[in-house]
Design a protein around this motif. Structure first.
Motif, PDB file in Angstrom:
ATOM      1  N   VAL A  18      -7.101  50.805  20.080  1.00  0.00           N
ATOM      2  CA  VAL A  18      -5.821  51.158  19.457  1.00  0.00           C
ATOM      3  C   VAL A  18      -6.055  52.302  18.490  1.00  0.00           C
ATOM      4  N   SER A  20      -6.347  54.266  15.412  1.00  0.00           N
ATOM      5  CA  SER A  20      -6.351  53.818  14.012  1.00  0.00           C
ATOM      6  C   SER A  20      -5.719  54.866  13.127  1.00  0.00           C
ATOM      7  N   PRO A  21      -5.104  54.421  12.018  1.00  0.00           N
ATOM      8  CA  PRO A  21      -4.514  55.397  11.083  1.00  0.00           C
ATOM      9  C   PRO A  21      -5.577  56.185  10.349  1.00  0.00           C
ATOM     10  N   VAL A  27     -10.050  49.755  15.583  1.00  0.00           N
ATOM     11  CA  VAL A  27      -9.675  48.356  15.518  1.00  0.00           C
ATOM     12  C   VAL A  27     -10.562  47.578  16.463  1.00  0.00           C
ATOM     13  N   SER A 121      -0.913  49.169  13.945  1.00  0.00           N
ATOM     14  CA  SER A 121      -1.313  50.456  13.372  1.00  0.00           C
ATOM     15  C   SER A 121      -0.549  50.806  12.109  1.00  0.00           C
TER      16      SER A 121
END
Length: 282
Positions: A18, A20-21, A27, A121
């Motif tokens: 996923v 990630s910010p 993740v 997220s």
């Protein structure tokens, strides 16, 4: 499918990679959870079942929650965990169903459950603060604290002044008590004097009222006596006039008297009441 549905191992909870910010690492994969058919169980699950996040045995649900869950059509996997089922209740179907007075069990996530796919997220950021507005707010808070401190100091000084006055007044308590005793004695004497004057005035008013009633009774008696005398005089006058009344006994005599002494009432008078013209009897 039940109200809460079920998630497979290929579902969202087992995603990998996923994005990630900013500032957050990739993740890690989350082990998938499989929920049986029927309503969702509470977070602590049945006894003997291990939590996938902590690998610890979850405690048994409270008895009150178990009684509610037994009426929710548990699946085959939850039957042994919940114990014997409740007797059939009102509803559709042959087994236990929802009742009109039953309380629904709301599914709650524990602190060990993974986040939802729509929140995976999401990064919580503090709300932006305008520097100019922050300066204005800080200045206003400073002025508020100054005004509040000044008011508190004023009230504190007033309370201290009252305490000092109370201490000073205690020194003159003996003189104040003596003055109070003298004033109370004067007040009682004045009340006694006013009471005597009031009683004397009430006695005079009662005597005046009695005299007025007696005088009114005398006047009423005099009026009644004069009225009786007047009526007695009228009765005597009527008795005197009754001697000339025409009765059946003297009717013939009165007729003969009228024929012997005729009177002519056919005449005319002037403004002064003098007879100016009279007709002659035949």
């Amino acid at each position: 499918m039940s109200r809460w549905g079920s998630l497979s191992r290929e579902g969202v909870l087992s995603r990998e990679g996923v994005p990630s910010p900013v500032g957050v690492g990739p993740v890690s994969p989350v082990p998938a959870l499989h929920f049986p058919s029927g309503p969702a169980l509470p977070s602590h699950g049945a006894p003997g079942r291990r939590c996938p996040m902590t690998s610890r045995t979850a405690p048994r649900p409270p008895p009150a929650m178990l009684r509610v869950l037994r009426r929710c059509r548990p699946g085959p996997a939850l039957g042994p965990a919940l114990g014997p089922a409740a007797p059939p209740g009102p509803g559709f179907g042959a087994g236990p169903t929802w009742g009109p007075g039953l309380v629904l069990v709301r599914g709650r996530k524990t602190r060990h459950d993974p986040p939802a796919k729509s929140k995976a997220s999401r990064v919580k950021m503090p709300p932006p603060v305008d520097p100019e507005e922050l300066l204005v707010v800080l200045e206003r808070y400073r002025q508020h604290r100054l005004v509040l401190g000044a008011l508190r100091a004023e009230f504190r000084a007033e309370m201290l002044q009252k305490k000092r006055e109370a201490l000073l007044s205690q020194e003159d308590s003996a003189e104040l008590m003596e003055q109070h005793r003298r004033l109370m004695a004067w007040n009682e004497a004045e009340n006694a004097r006013q009471r005597a004057r009031r009683e004397e005035r009430i006695a005079k008013e009662a005597e005046e009222e009695r005299r007025q009633k007696l005088k009114a009774a005398e006047n009423k008696a005099k009026i009644m006596e004069a009225f009786l005398k007047e009526k007695e005089k009228e009765v005597l006058q009527l008795q005197e006039e009754a001697k000339t009344f025409i009765t059946p006994e003297n009717l013939d005599a009165r007729i003969e008297q009228c024929l012997d002494n005729p009177r002519n009432y056919n005449f005319a008078i002037d403004r002064d009441g003098r007879v100016v013209k009279r007709t002659v009897l035949a």
